[in-house]
Design an enzyme around this catalytic site. Structure first.
Site, PDB file in Angstrom:
ATOM      1  N   GLY A  51       0.816  -1.200   0.000  1.00 39.21           N
ATOM      2  CA  GLY A  51       0.000   0.000   0.000  1.00 39.21           C
ATOM      3  C   GLY A  51       0.850   1.250   0.000  1.00 39.21           C
ATOM      4  O   GLY A  51       2.005   1.240  -0.420  1.00 39.21           O
ATOM      5  N   CYS A  52       0.276   2.342   0.479  1.00 42.34           N
ATOM      6  CA  CYS A  52       0.958   3.639   0.479  1.00 42.34           C
ATOM      7  C   CYS A  52       2.274   3.572   1.241  1.00 42.34           C
ATOM      8  O   CYS A  52       2.324   3.145   2.389  1.00 42.34           O
ATOM      9  CB  CYS A  52       0.052   4.687   1.109  1.00 42.34           C
ATOM     10  SG  CYS A  52       0.847   6.300   1.324  1.00 42.34           S
ATOM     11  N   PHE A  53       3.358   4.015   0.593  1.00 40.67           N
ATOM     12  CA  PHE A  53       4.657   3.909   1.257  1.00 40.67           C
ATOM     13  C   PHE A  53       4.793   4.843   2.452  1.00 40.67           C
ATOM     14  O   PHE A  53       5.632   4.611   3.319  1.00 40.67           O
ATOM     15  CB  PHE A  53       5.842   4.057   0.303  1.00 40.67           C
ATOM     16  CG  PHE A  53       5.807   5.186  -0.701  1.00 40.67           C
ATOM     17  CD1 PHE A  53       5.093   6.352  -0.475  1.00 40.67           C
ATOM     18  CD2 PHE A  53       6.518   5.068  -1.895  1.00 40.67           C
ATOM     19  CE1 PHE A  53       5.091   7.388  -1.408  1.00 40.67           C
ATOM     20  CE2 PHE A  53       6.517   6.099  -2.836  1.00 40.67           C
ATOM     21  CZ  PHE A  53       5.805   7.260  -2.590  1.00 40.67           C
ATOM     22  N   TRP A  54       3.979   5.890   2.534  1.00 33.93           N
ATOM     23  CA  TRP A  54       4.002   6.717   3.749  1.00 33.93           C
ATOM     24  C   TRP A  54       3.676   5.869   4.970  1.00 33.93           C
ATOM     25  O   TRP A  54       4.297   5.997   6.020  1.00 33.93           O
ATOM     26  CB  TRP A  54       2.977   7.846   3.655  1.00 33.93           C
ATOM     27  CG  TRP A  54       3.184   8.832   2.552  1.00 33.93           C
ATOM     28  CD1 TRP A  54       4.297   8.994   1.771  1.00 33.93           C
ATOM     29  CD2 TRP A  54       2.236   9.807   2.106  1.00 33.93           C
ATOM     30  NE1 TRP A  54       4.095   9.997   0.858  1.00 33.93           N
ATOM     31  CE2 TRP A  54       2.851  10.521   1.046  1.00 33.93           C
ATOM     32  CE3 TRP A  54       0.946  10.146   2.501  1.00 33.93           C
ATOM     33  CZ2 TRP A  54       2.191  11.565   0.377  1.00 33.93           C
ATOM     34  CZ3 TRP A  54       0.298  11.177   1.837  1.00 33.93           C
ATOM     35  CH2 TRP A  54       0.914  11.879   0.788  1.00 33.93           C
ATOM     36  N   CYS A  55       2.657   5.014   4.819  1.00 36.19           N
ATOM     37  CA  CYS A  55       2.225   4.161   5.932  1.00 36.19           C
ATOM     38  C   CYS A  55       3.286   3.125   6.283  1.00 36.19           C
ATOM     39  O   CYS A  55       3.608   2.918   7.457  1.00 36.19           O
ATOM     40  CB  CYS A  55       0.920   3.445   5.576  1.00 36.19           C
ATOM     41  SG  CYS A  55      -0.456   4.517   5.138  1.00 36.19           S
TER      42      CYS A  55
END
Length: 218
Positions: A51-55
């Protein structure tokens, strides 16, 4: 009419993404020999997409033995992917992280446990509302020992849940670092609506499940 147009646009997007994932160039990546990244100054590197690499960056940053986590792109067949090109779903890449860690403190096996324990393991091509092949789940292996660890943990989890696990298993080839503004995004932008409503809750769910793995400050 509007619903029909939206349906057709979604179908076209999925079709483009499937074409990228099933192209000859992409198949060559999937079946290539893995590239092993040598340990440097006592630090190893591992690569994950979920998923989102920020997470994902924030989750791995919280783990004891992890020195640094870098957001980027991996798993695709194109060179020099960018955030914009990756979001088309045509590059074959997924938003990924490079985890730089001390193998004397945290093992690759534990990092895989973190991976499976910090996502919806049955969701295909995305996490939550982040939908598309660029958000799909991939675990990258660098040698046969890592591959065996991943395969066993995936099979055990599938049996435990009586469900198909969505994570793909790829031989690691190359990691492309994302743009500077993506790095440490959750830490630097705590009031961003996405961070507040998606990233931080996902991190907190993980922390509640694995308190024994967390650094002291977490």
């Amino acid at each position: 009419m509007k619903h029909l147009i939206l349906t057709l646009m979604l179908s076209l997007l999925i079709s483009c993404q499937n074409t990228a994932q099933n192209s000859k160039a992409q198949n060559a990546i999937i079946h290539a020999n893995p590239v092993e990244v040598p340990i440097k100054n006592g630090k190893a590197r591992a690569y994950f997409a979920s998923g989102c690499f920020w997470c994902v960056e924030a989750i791995y940053e919280s783990i004891k033995g992890v020195d640094e986590v870098i957001s980027g792109y991996s798993g695709g067949h194109t060179k020099n992917p960018t955030y914009e090109t990756n979001n088309t779903g045509k590059t074959g890449h997924a938003e990924s992280v490079e985890v730089i860690y001390d193998p004397e403190i945290v093992s690759f096996s534990t990092l895989v446990d973190v991976y499976f324990g910090s996502q919806n393991v049955t969701q295909v091509n995305g996490q939550g509302n982040d939908i598309g092949s660029q958000y799909r789940s991939i675990i990258f292996y660098q040698n046969e020992a890592q591959k065996e660890i991943i395969l066993k943990k995936k099979a055990d989890l599938s049996k435990k849940l009586n469900a198909k696990i969505a994570a793909e298993i790829y031989p690691f080839q190359k990691f492309w670092k994302a743009e500077d503004y993506h790095q440490n995004y959750e830490r630097l932008h705590p009031n961003n609506p996405y961070v507040r409503n998606v990233s931080i809750p996902r991190l907190n769910r993980f922390k509640a499940k694995f308190p024994e793995l967390l650094k002291e400050k977490y």
